[in-house]
Design a protein around this motif. Structure first.
Motif, PDB file in Angstrom:
ATOM      1  N   VAL A   1       0.775  -1.022   0.112  1.00  0.00           N
ATOM      2  CA  VAL A   1       0.101  -0.043   0.105  1.00  0.00           C
ATOM      3  C   VAL A   1       0.951   1.200   0.069  1.00  0.00           C
ATOM      4  N   VAL A   2       0.943   1.962  -0.989  1.00  0.00           N
ATOM      5  CA  VAL A   2       1.792   3.118  -1.254  1.00  0.00           C
ATOM      6  C   VAL A   2       0.961   4.327  -1.055  1.00  0.00           C
ATOM      7  N   PRO A   3       1.555   5.473  -0.525  1.00  0.00           N
ATOM      8  CA  PRO A   3       0.874   6.853  -0.853  1.00  0.00           C
ATOM      9  C   PRO A   3       0.477   7.055  -2.315  1.00  0.00           C
ATOM     10  N   GLU A   4      -0.850   7.757  -2.394  1.00  0.00           N
ATOM     11  CA  GLU A   4      -1.465   7.874  -3.819  1.00  0.00           C
ATOM     12  C   GLU A   4      -0.467   8.375  -4.752  1.00  0.00           C
ATOM     13  N   ASN A   5       0.571   9.500  -4.201  1.00  0.00           N
ATOM     14  CA  ASN A   5       1.277  10.059  -5.215  1.00  0.00           C
ATOM     15  C   ASN A   5       2.454   9.292  -5.787  1.00  0.00           C
ATOM     16  N   LEU A   6       2.748   8.150  -5.141  1.00  0.00           N
ATOM     17  CA  LEU A   6       3.742   7.231  -5.593  1.00  0.00           C
ATOM     18  C   LEU A   6       3.088   6.005  -6.321  1.00  0.00           C
ATOM     19  N   VAL A   7       1.777   5.946  -6.656  1.00  0.00           N
ATOM     20  CA  VAL A   7       1.182   4.701  -7.438  1.00  0.00           C
ATOM     21  C   VAL A   7       1.783   4.889  -8.871  1.00  0.00           C
ATOM     22  N   VAL A   8       1.728   5.856  -9.483  1.00  0.00           N
ATOM     23  CA  VAL A   8       2.370   5.702 -10.893  1.00  0.00           C
ATOM     24  C   VAL A   8       3.668   5.377 -10.822  1.00  0.00           C
ATOM     25  N   VAL A   9       4.761   5.904 -10.175  1.00  0.00           N
ATOM     26  CA  VAL A   9       5.978   5.416 -10.242  1.00  0.00           C
ATOM     27  C   VAL A   9       6.238   4.190  -9.955  1.00  0.00           C
ATOM     28  N   PHE A  10       5.325   3.566  -8.956  1.00  0.00           N
ATOM     29  CA  PHE A  10       5.750   2.187  -8.601  1.00  0.00           C
ATOM     30  C   PHE A  10       5.133   1.407  -9.820  1.00  0.00           C
ATOM     31  N   SER A  11       3.792   1.705 -10.563  1.00  0.00           N
ATOM     32  CA  SER A  11       3.453   0.921 -11.580  1.00  0.00           C
ATOM     33  C   SER A  11       4.424   1.241 -12.699  1.00  0.00           C
ATOM     34  N   ALA A  12       5.244   2.113 -13.133  1.00  0.00           N
ATOM     35  CA  ALA A  12       6.182   2.164 -13.814  1.00  0.00           C
ATOM     36  C   ALA A  12       7.443   1.160 -13.736  1.00  0.00           C
ATOM     37  N   ALA A  13       7.771   1.159 -12.380  1.00  0.00           N
ATOM     38  CA  ALA A  13       8.836   0.337 -11.880  1.00  0.00           C
ATOM     39  C   ALA A  13       8.368  -1.065 -12.042  1.00  0.00           C
ATOM     40  N   ARG A  14       7.127  -1.466 -11.725  1.00  0.00           N
ATOM     41  CA  ARG A  14       6.679  -2.796 -11.913  1.00  0.00           C
ATOM     42  C   ARG A  14       6.557  -2.938 -13.202  1.00  0.00           C
ATOM     43  N   ALA A  15       6.196  -2.368 -14.195  1.00  0.00           N
ATOM     44  CA  ALA A  15       6.177  -2.837 -15.822  1.00  0.00           C
ATOM     45  C   ALA A  15       7.340  -3.046 -16.229  1.00  0.00           C
ATOM     46  N   LEU A  16       8.555  -2.349 -15.737  1.00  0.00           N
ATOM     47  CA  LEU A  16       9.603  -2.419 -16.323  1.00  0.00           C
ATOM     48  C   LEU A  16      10.259  -3.596 -15.698  1.00  0.00           C
ATOM     49  N   MET A  17      10.112  -4.044 -14.517  1.00  0.00           N
ATOM     50  CA  MET A  17      10.589  -5.031 -13.795  1.00  0.00           C
ATOM     51  C   MET A  17      10.061  -6.378 -14.347  1.00  0.00           C
ATOM     52  N   ASP A  18       8.622  -6.636 -14.587  1.00  0.00           N
ATOM     53  CA  ASP A  18       8.105  -7.837 -15.131  1.00  0.00           C
ATOM     54  C   ASP A  18       6.832  -7.599 -15.369  1.00  0.00           C
ATOM     55  N   SER A  19       6.474  -6.524 -15.938  1.00  0.00           N
ATOM     56  CA  SER A  19       5.009  -6.213 -16.434  1.00  0.00           C
ATOM     57  C   SER A  19       4.021  -6.476 -15.295  1.00  0.00           C
ATOM     58  N   HIS A  20       3.611  -7.607 -14.722  1.00  0.00           N
ATOM     59  CA  HIS A  20       2.579  -7.853 -13.690  1.00  0.00           C
ATOM     60  C   HIS A  20       2.772  -9.202 -13.451  1.00  0.00           C
ATOM     61  N   SER A  21       1.679  -9.510 -12.262  1.00  0.00           N
ATOM     62  CA  SER A  21       1.588 -10.846 -11.920  1.00  0.00           C
ATOM     63  C   SER A  21       0.796 -11.632 -12.712  1.00  0.00           C
ATOM     64  N   PRO A  22       0.814 -12.820 -12.871  1.00  0.00           N
ATOM     65  CA  PRO A  22      -0.040 -13.733 -13.692  1.00  0.00           C
ATOM     66  C   PRO A  22      -1.444 -13.747 -13.304  1.00  0.00           C
ATOM     67  N   SER A  23      -2.161 -13.120 -14.696  1.00  0.00           N
ATOM     68  CA  SER A  23      -3.583 -12.511 -14.267  1.00  0.00           C
ATOM     69  C   SER A  23      -4.561 -13.922 -13.798  1.00  0.00           C
ATOM     70  N   ILE A  24      -4.373 -14.747 -14.181  1.00  0.00           N
ATOM     71  CA  ILE A  24      -5.288 -15.972 -13.654  1.00  0.00           C
ATOM     72  C   ILE A  24      -4.988 -16.290 -12.151  1.00  0.00           C
ATOM     73  N   ASP A  25      -3.882 -16.189 -11.821  1.00  0.00           N
ATOM     74  CA  ASP A  25      -3.408 -16.478 -10.213  1.00  0.00           C
ATOM     75  C   ASP A  25      -4.322 -15.216  -9.508  1.00  0.00           C
ATOM     76  N   GLN A  26      -4.226 -14.215 -10.059  1.00  0.00           N
ATOM     77  CA  GLN A  26      -4.935 -13.029  -9.320  1.00  0.00           C
ATOM     78  C   GLN A  26      -6.282 -13.071  -9.283  1.00  0.00           C
TER      79      GLN A  26
END
Lengths: 504, 504
Positions: B357-382
């Motif tokens: 859980v991140v402060p609202e103003n950090l959501v975008v930068v964490f999303s970008a970091a995740r996108a470049l780290m490995d896109s996202h977690s497997p969708s079916i598992d989620q």
């Protein structure tokens, strides 16, 4: 329907609701906030549980529960025989600060400067449109790139394999696993790559990753420092470019000629690059095949300069004329090449599984990097994929998709000839999952893509993959993914695209 | 049974085998290597397909296929009417180099220096024993830490949910997804954390990650530069410590007292830390609960210094006496706290899902970091996890496990009282999934753990989690995970541990 029970207690107001939250919890929460805000100061006495229960028309047990929780967390103190008091150890000056800064909106940053790392600043400055999925809703429109045919994936087989694994769940799929991947999957991938792609590898060199993007992120971590030079193809896959740019690398954009990656240009620009990231079998997005002499020269450069070559072999399973070209990695005898591949194109993207083949002496450091990045990929997914490969479903699926995608490409090419003449030239390609549609000269492909979007057509302009300065004037293009769409959807998409491009 | 067909062609020897590899492919491979080694020099003529087929006793089509492939890849040239030749464009000097350096062993690094990034060098220097799973075989022995009860997980329910999702597969689970996570799961996690942990959050602040380790890796990327100071508890979770150390942070090891994290010590050491990483609800591994005044003081430090607090809430679901303590994050009104949690303990580790859980103003930068780290977690598992939560299985499973784990802890404590008296003191704990067994003074816990391993007992010595310099002389301890083992396994494990520790 909310019922509000209000009472004016000596010092505070309590409002309870019939939400999903238990009453004791609401009471606890209200008291806690009241204490933290300073409304109930340190050492002030709380009402007795009996009194408060009567006031709120709740059971006494509810109030006792709330008080117990506050007691456990140190907000209040029970002094036997004399009642309950707000704790005396609450540092009042902190509470006052909290009071001033406290605002109703949760998580909002107040009263402070948000400071990021250098990498964080770079990430924050990226064009986030490119870092997000094009659509988060439940469908993808023609000609969304990078999607395999969902209608042709054997979900029944996959479901059966998952079910079998879950029914005979083993401890090795339950607890933590090997960062380099599930051993049987590493063996299957090694066998597949040796036969299908002429990759020189042992299972120990295979590192299972959460898609090609993670391979690139790991490579950037392990091999690239800030200010290191990285050679990228121009145009190129943005996920790769961004991964190295986020790591602080200086990107040299290298143009392509008929033989692929222009090594002369790259050497002239900065021969001391640490790494070259290439797509030799089917350049993304232009489709060029890197010539043998260029491959050998690139390997020789890497060997002589202690540099690295990343071979992103992202769609080589789908070659429709001739046979798959052997990998560049197979030509490398000196461990200069890191080979990267993905199951996103052959299984489906949301599975998030891919692989890299690394020189033996780098396996340990890549395993350590993976362990600290996210431990390992989900074990059941890896086991099911192993079964899918070993029981022949994978080879069969690729064969079927190769035929289907060839058909779909042919439909796109012929529909484009018919309906897009003069608007977009769509030459066929011997391989891949997309075609480049070429716009007439002087038409801006971003505007064309925008017009297409207005007709419900998803297409990326070539220029988003292109870096300035361009080596030579280049025509605008549109990337047309065709593999995920039926013949009908493709023909319909082409018609809508024609409508969009008419008069641009 | 291999059949060798050998023939002496004018310039080279070809040996074919009945392996899984098609004959044409073997022939192609042999010719390719022969050309690259320089044995068949540029412009030399190849035998006719008819001649070679006869020599090798294979069909002519086989040889044609091999030649076609070599032709496609540029190794040979067909000159119409005059036969087939090794390509003239092969750069001979490169081939000679290749020849000299070529060795049979694949992937081995030869003739070059392996240069890593600074981070790569740090990773290579790590103690890799701690970065790998303790066991990669199919079982875990008592008292392996961090494993939930595999025998009590409802795999039948999970399998049914997976099956249902796969049968009605939707495009949003097939293609690429949101880097911040599957929207319905973010909502479920937000609702759960608000109720169960008093976390202040909206679904938009929840970022789904591949386990807590990935949250720590993302935090290190987005917030920490080389040489930045990070406060860590001492002892602490190694995955956290290593994540920040790999990023080049200067770690300040902060001792614990009865109130938890010793803020005075930390401020004295280096008040300009960028980040404090803490486990306030149940310190890992000692179990201390951070006092309210310490929590408030830590938040005030972060607010006043534009610093960050990482709250690793790794096992708070399992509190056996009293109720779960509210999170530290819930006290923070200024967006100083990043809250991290995991499903590894409540579902199972190999699923690789967690949340931050991140402060609202950090959501975008964490999303970008995740996108470049490995896109996202497997969708079916989620999606399956969302169903598991929303249909009540998650809450039910936690309730059942809380009762089961309390029982198992009681078994361990009472068995230890009986069989480990004088050898290992094992006090109970109100929470968590492990106990710390305390050795008599002057017994080295690494030796004790080694002796235990010789009896088939898995236990980590406390000292592996401890950093020098220690604030005060501390007794050695052994970490005993009990949640994954039956009463019988626990009693048996205690007996074997007694045997191991007798006479250490």
């Amino acid at each position: 329907m909310p019922i509000n029970r209000k009472t004016a207690a000596p010092l505070f107001t309590i409002s309870l609701e019939t939400s999903g939250v238990p009453i004791y919890r609401q009471l606890y929460e209200t008291l806690r906030r009241t204490i933290l805000s300073g409304q109930l100061p340190a050492k002030s006495q709380l009402p007795s549980t009996r009194f408060l229960a009567r006031q709120l028309a709740v059971s006494r047990m509810t109030v006792v529960n709330a008080y117990d929780q506050l007691l456990a967390e140190g907000y209040i103190e029970g002094i036997s025989g004399s009642g309950t008091y707000v704790a005396s150890v609450l540092p009042e000056e902190l509470l006052e600060t909290k009071d001033k800064s406290r605002k109703p909106k949760s998580g909002e940053s107040l009263n402070r400067r948000v400071t990021l790392s250098n990498r964080g600043e770079r990430l924050a400055a990226f064009d986030h449109v490119n870092l997000r999925p094009s659509r988060t809703d439940a469908h993808f429109a023609a000609f969304h790139y990078g999607l395999p045919a969902m209608d042709a994936f054997p979900f029944d087989v996959w479901a059966r394999l998952v079910s079998r694994r879950l029914q005979k769940m083993s401890a090795s799929l339950f607890g933590s696993g090997n960062p380099a991947g599930y051993e049987p999957l590493r063996c299957s991938v090694a066998a597949y790559l040796r036969t299908a792609r002429a990759v020189r590898c042992e299972p120990e060199q295979v590192v299972i990753v959460a898609g090609a993007q993670q391979a690139l992120a790991l490579i950037a971590q392990v091999l690239i420092d800030e200010k290191d030079t990285v050679w990228m193809e121009n145009p190129c896959y943005l996920g790769a470019r961004n991964a190295f740019a986020a790591a602080g690398a200086e990107i040299v954009s290298v143009p392509l000629d008929a033989g692929g990656f222009d090594l002369h240009f790259a050497l002239h620009k900065n021969k001391n690059a640490r790494l070259a990231c290439v797509t030799p079998s089917h350049q993304f997005p232009l489709g060029t095949v890197m010539s043998l002499s260029r491959r050998l020269a690139l390997i020789e450069w890497a060997r002589a300069n202690d540099a690295w070559i990343i071979e992103d072999d992202y769609d080589s399973e789908f070659r429709y004329s001739g046979r798959p070209l052997a990998s560049l990695q197979g030509l490398d005898a000196d461990g200069c090449v890191i080979y990267v591949g993905t199951f996103s194109k052959t299984i489906f993207p949301a599975l998030r599984l891919g692989y890299m083949v690394v020189p033996e002496n780098l396996v340990v450091v890549f395993s350590a990097a993976r362990a600290l990045m996210d431990s390992h990929s989900p074990s059941i997914d890896q086991a099911v994929l192993t079964d899918f490969i070993e029981e022949g479903h994978f080879a069969r699926h690729i064969r079927r998709m190769r035929a289907l995608y060839a058909e779909r490409q042919a439909v796109l090419v012929s529909a484009a000839k018919k309906d897009l003449a003069g608007l977009l030239a769509v030459p066929p390609d011997e391989a891949g999952m997309h075609l480049v549609g070429w716009l007439p000269k002087n038409i801006d492909d971003r505007i064309a893509a925008q017009k297409a979007a207005e007709q419900g057509i998803e297409t990326k302009p070539l220029s988003v993959y292109t870096s300035e300065p361009l080596p030579s004037p280049q025509r605008g293009g549109l990337i047309l993914g065709y593999t995920a769409f039926s013949a009908g959807q493709i023909r319909n998409g082409v018609k809508r695209l024609a409508k969009a491009l008419t008069g641009v």
